[in-house]
Design a protein around this motif. Structure first.
Motif, mmCIF file in Angstrom:
data_model
loop_
_atom_site.group_PDB
_atom_site.id
_atom_site.type_symbol
_atom_site.label_atom_id
_atom_site.label_comp_id
_atom_site.label_asym_id
_atom_site.label_seq_id
_atom_site.Cartn_x
_atom_site.Cartn_y
_atom_site.Cartn_z
ATOM 1 N N VAL A 199 0.864 -1.193 0.000
ATOM 2 C CA VAL A 199 0.000 0.000 0.000
ATOM 3 C C VAL A 199 0.890 1.228 0.000
ATOM 4 O O VAL A 199 1.810 1.344 0.817
ATOM 5 N N VAL A 236 -8.045 3.112 -2.059
ATOM 6 C CA VAL A 236 -8.390 1.948 -1.250
ATOM 7 C C VAL A 236 -9.882 1.847 -0.979
ATOM 8 O O VAL A 236 -10.521 2.826 -0.590
ATOM 9 N N CYS A 277 -3.645 3.679 5.996
ATOM 10 C CA CYS A 277 -3.632 4.174 4.612
ATOM 11 C C CYS A 277 -3.088 5.598 4.549
ATOM 12 O O CYS A 277 -2.276 5.919 3.663
ATOM 13 N N VAL A 298 -8.302 6.593 0.955
ATOM 14 C CA VAL A 298 -9.413 5.678 1.223
ATOM 15 C C VAL A 298 -10.677 6.246 0.587
ATOM 16 O O VAL A 298 -11.061 7.386 0.854
#
Length: 183
Positions: free
Chosen positions: A119, A125, A145, A152
């Protein structure tokens, strides 16, 4: 989502009394995994609201997320990343980014970790899980994240069991409302 999927999710769910000394009933979602039609539809139904946002990866927390996450990722044609918990005995090797959740509905704080190499900046995401009551684990994943430079898009869950403020703050979509499940 199809009306038939909603009906089957509701029909296959039950609350279970774990026995003496238990303070609450436990949700039994195992019927969802046993039904082939539900399994076939879960991934596409979860990702439908996010498809146009073009996620690049799906992240889901252990344990149930390890089933739902790949279903969602496959439906999108993207990869899957597990958010590991130290208590599951299967921590990956290599550099990890950790976050601790705020207290969940039982007052527990859960540590979650994601492999750094999976990531990073540029990732979009979608977080996936089976049930959300407080959003505690989702918040920890959002924190990971952010630390990794990923964006996100929101969270797709099967059952929503949290206040509207949490739904809005975490951009949660769900397939069923927990209040509509049989008691």
């Amino acid at each position: 989502m199809s009306a038939e999927l909603s009906r089957r999710l509701t029909a296959l769910f039950q609350w279970v009394d774990p026995g003496p000394g238990a303070s609450h009933l436990v949700s039994d979602i195992s019927g969802w995994w046993r039904d082939a039609a539900v399994l076939a539809e879960l991934g596409p139904a979860l990702v439908a609201p996010y498809r146009t946002a073009r996620p690049t990866v799906v992240i889901a927390p252990a344990v149930t997320g390890l089933l739902l996450g790949p279903l969602a990722a496959t439906a999108l044609g993207v990869g899957f990343v597990a958010a590991h918990k130290p208590g599951d005995g299967r921590l990956p090797t290599g550099p990890l980014t950790w976050a601790q959740s705020p207290p969940d509905y039982r007052g527990r704080q859960v540590d979650l970790a994601v492999r750094d190499r999976h990531v990073g900046p540029g990732d979009r995401v979608l977080v996936v899980d089976d049930w959300v009551r407080t959003g505690a684990q989702l918040r920890a994943i959002y924190d990971i994240c952010a630390r990794r430079g990923a964006e996100v898009l929101g969270s797709a869950v099967v059952a929503v069991d949290c206040p509207a403020e949490t739904v809005a703050a975490l951009r949660i979509t769900g397939l069923v409302n927990a209040a509509d499940l049989p008691t």
